[in-house]
Design a protein around this motif. Structure first.
Motif, mmCIF file in Angstrom:
data_model
loop_
_atom_site.group_PDB
_atom_site.id
_atom_site.type_symbol
_atom_site.label_atom_id
_atom_site.label_comp_id
_atom_site.label_asym_id
_atom_site.label_seq_id
_atom_site.Cartn_x
_atom_site.Cartn_y
_atom_site.Cartn_z
ATOM 1 N N MET A 197 42.012 150.756 44.020
ATOM 2 C CA MET A 197 42.228 152.078 45.011
ATOM 3 C C MET A 197 43.102 151.672 45.942
ATOM 4 N N THR A 198 43.931 152.874 46.367
ATOM 5 C CA THR A 198 44.929 152.791 47.367
ATOM 6 C C THR A 198 44.330 153.442 48.676
ATOM 7 N N HIS A 199 44.490 152.706 49.872
ATOM 8 C CA HIS A 199 44.002 153.230 51.046
ATOM 9 C C HIS A 199 44.941 153.680 52.040
ATOM 10 N N ARG A 200 45.143 154.982 51.941
ATOM 11 C CA ARG A 200 46.193 155.761 52.946
ATOM 12 C C ARG A 200 45.782 155.722 54.647
ATOM 13 N N ASN A 201 44.817 155.536 54.964
ATOM 14 C CA ASN A 201 44.586 155.493 56.432
ATOM 15 C C ASN A 201 45.410 154.243 57.146
ATOM 16 N N THR A 202 46.198 154.960 58.035
ATOM 17 C CA THR A 202 46.918 153.765 58.807
ATOM 18 C C THR A 202 46.350 153.334 60.071
ATOM 19 N N GLU A 203 45.126 153.470 60.381
ATOM 20 C CA GLU A 203 44.303 152.959 61.507
ATOM 21 C C GLU A 203 43.979 151.732 61.489
ATOM 22 N N TYR A 237 56.451 144.031 50.897
ATOM 23 C CA TYR A 237 57.124 144.018 49.293
ATOM 24 C C TYR A 237 56.090 143.725 48.270
ATOM 25 N N LEU A 238 55.137 142.850 48.251
ATOM 26 C CA LEU A 238 53.984 142.814 47.375
ATOM 27 C C LEU A 238 53.318 143.755 47.241
ATOM 28 N N GLU A 239 52.918 144.520 48.522
ATOM 29 C CA GLU A 239 51.930 145.790 48.441
ATOM 30 C C GLU A 239 52.995 146.851 47.656
ATOM 31 N N TRP A 240 54.129 146.925 47.976
ATOM 32 C CA TRP A 240 55.072 147.947 47.151
ATOM 33 C C TRP A 240 55.102 147.771 45.903
ATOM 34 N N TRP A 241 55.391 146.524 45.342
ATOM 35 C CA TRP A 241 55.641 146.158 43.915
ATOM 36 C C TRP A 241 54.137 146.445 43.200
ATOM 37 N N ALA A 242 53.153 146.572 43.871
ATOM 38 C CA ALA A 242 52.120 146.548 43.148
ATOM 39 C C ALA A 242 51.643 147.906 42.701
ATOM 40 N N THR A 243 52.016 148.789 43.960
ATOM 41 C CA THR A 243 51.705 150.282 43.919
ATOM 42 C C THR A 243 52.710 151.387 43.515
ATOM 43 N N CYS A 244 54.047 150.603 43.463
ATOM 44 C CA CYS A 244 55.149 151.495 42.766
ATOM 45 C C CYS A 244 55.456 150.656 41.296
ATOM 46 N N SER A 256 51.659 146.401 35.741
ATOM 47 C CA SER A 256 52.463 147.455 36.250
ATOM 48 C C SER A 256 52.938 148.330 35.125
ATOM 49 N N GLU A 257 53.221 147.963 33.889
ATOM 50 C CA GLU A 257 53.423 148.859 32.891
ATOM 51 C C GLU A 257 52.116 149.711 32.556
ATOM 52 N N ILE A 258 51.220 149.240 32.612
ATOM 53 C CA ILE A 258 49.776 149.931 32.347
ATOM 54 C C ILE A 258 49.732 151.158 33.637
ATOM 55 N N ASN A 259 49.911 150.601 34.740
ATOM 56 C CA ASN A 259 49.744 151.820 35.651
ATOM 57 C C ASN A 259 50.906 152.814 35.684
ATOM 58 N N LYS A 296 49.786 155.060 32.726
ATOM 59 C CA LYS A 296 48.426 155.948 33.330
ATOM 60 C C LYS A 296 49.090 156.999 34.404
ATOM 61 N N LYS A 297 50.131 156.863 35.182
ATOM 62 C CA LYS A 297 50.574 157.682 35.815
ATOM 63 C C LYS A 297 51.492 158.874 35.016
ATOM 64 N N SER A 298 52.069 158.452 34.104
ATOM 65 C CA SER A 298 52.604 159.246 32.995
ATOM 66 C C SER A 298 51.395 160.355 32.346
ATOM 67 N N ILE A 299 50.420 159.538 32.109
ATOM 68 C CA ILE A 299 49.235 160.323 31.364
ATOM 69 C C ILE A 299 48.812 161.270 32.289
ATOM 70 N N GLU A 300 48.748 160.926 33.508
ATOM 71 C CA GLU A 300 47.954 161.699 34.708
ATOM 72 C C GLU A 300 48.958 163.263 34.853
ATOM 73 N N GLN A 301 50.655 162.839 34.795
ATOM 74 C CA GLN A 301 51.308 164.049 35.067
ATOM 75 C C GLN A 301 51.252 164.786 33.609
ATOM 76 N N ILE A 302 51.374 164.318 32.502
ATOM 77 C CA ILE A 302 51.200 164.972 31.272
ATOM 78 C C ILE A 302 50.078 165.764 31.175
#
Length: 353
Positions: free
Chosen positions: A1-7, A118-125, A225-228, A231-237
């Motif tokens: 799960m990705t947490h967006r709260n910046t506090e 960078y590590l978090e970005w590579w994990a979430t993008c 990353s390929e699985i993610n 999953k993103k493509s499936i969600e969009q489709i």
């Protein structure tokens, strides 16, 4: 799960995965600093994507270039040690000498990235982890382009350390996710202790065991990353498919309104009549329970009387489901379910159309 709260809590940072990481305040922290928020750049320096520093520039600072090369030479090594780095805030906040930027906004939102960012970005993008037709893996590490048109000239680094310019698709998903993560730790970069990139690499090399398999770690991360990405493509489709099917169902139901309304009205009448019968039986059940509690009947009598009442209710509920199936099964071949019909009729009765 990705947490967006910046506090961020005191003396710690909350990572994108929700975990809290203890931090170590500097002895003389920088109490005032300019927040790295996205803003328009009026200098025009970033309007020409061709001049972005993907390669060393003639006037570039030699130490910064050395630090950038140190990062690109070890990018895959750092990626393989993600878990270890994400457990130490000083490693996480180690600065990376790569300056990204966009046309119209300049470097705002991209300043002072760190190893952990960078590590978090590579994990979430997942789009930032690339595999070409020959199976060669690369990591996007430099972003440059237009946030409006999406035209871009970025840079990627391969496992052997080669750096190459590249035009990425879905550019917005690259730069937007990067700036979101980078600015998340804006304050932490200024007030907490950090290692240098050299110190991070020295610690990791010292901790490496002889049986540690670097290639397996990298392969697993790219596979994830390929699985993610799938999953993103499936969600969009799926979202696109649901949208078009909803439009189709709405049109079909309106076109067949008379037939649908007749079937629904007949079913509703039958259902309401059956529900009244069930209510009468439930009243008998409640009355029976009162007699049991008052001692007018024994438990054996209560159970013998209750069982057939329950069976009557089950039979009536089955009749409702059967009638529903008989009336609406004919519409399933057109891709129209009872839930769609019910939603359509409710909207119609509420005056939506």
């Amino acid at each position: 799960m990705t947490h967006r709260n910046t506090e961020q809590p005191k003396n710690s940072i909350t990572l994108m995965n929700g975990e809290a990481l203890e931090c170590f305040p500097k002895q003389s922290p920088q109490t005032k600093f300019a927040s790295d928020k996205m803003q328009l750049n009026a200098t025009g320096a970033y309007l020409n994507m061709g001049i972005k520093p993907c390669k060393p520039q003639p006037n570039a600072d030699e130490e910064k270039e050395r630090q950038k090369e140190l990062f690109t030479d070890n990018a895959f090594y750092l990626l393989a040690h993600s878990e270890r780095i994400l457990r130490d805030s000083r490693m996480f906040l180690a600065p990376v000498a790569v300056q990204n930027g966009l046309a119209y906004t300049g470097t705002s939102g991209f300043n002072a990235p760190t190893v952990g960012i960078y590590l978090e970005w590579w994990a979430t993008c997942p789009e930032a982890l690339r595999t070409d037709k020959e199976g060669c893996r690369s990591l996007v590490f430099h972003l440059a382009g237009s946030p409006l048109s999406g035209a871009n000239r970025c840079a990627e680094v391969y496992e052997d350390g080669r750096v190459k310019s590249v035009t990425v698709s879905l550019f917005a998903s690259h730069w937007q996710s990067f700036t979101a993560i980078n600015t998340r730790y804006d304050k932490a970069k200024h007030i907490y202790q950090v290692y240098t990139l050299e110190q991070v690499l020295d610690i990791l090399h010292a901790e490496d065991s002889e049986n540690w398999n670097y290639s397996v770690e990298i392969k697993e991360r790219f596979m994830q990353s390929e699985i993610n990405q799938l999953k993103k493509s499936i969600e969009q489709i799926t979202a696109e498919s649901d949208k078009w099917h909803s439009m189709y169902a709405d049109t079909w139901l309106k076109h067949n309104d008379e037939e649908i309304s007749g079937a629904f009205s007949e079913f509703q009448s039958f259902k309401e009549h059956t529900e009244r019968e069930i209510d009468l039986i439930n009243k008998q059940k409640r009355k029976l329970k009162v007699e049991l509690k008052s001692g007018h009947i024994k438990n054996t009598t209560y159970q013998r009387t209750l069982t057939p009442l329950n069976k009557q209710i089950e039979a009536l509920e089955l009749k409702v489901r059967t009638r529903q199936h008989e009336l609406f099964d004919q519409f399933l071949s057109a891709g129209i379910s009872y839930c769609m019909i019910e939603s359509y009729m409710n909207k119609k009765n509420e005056g939506w159309f």
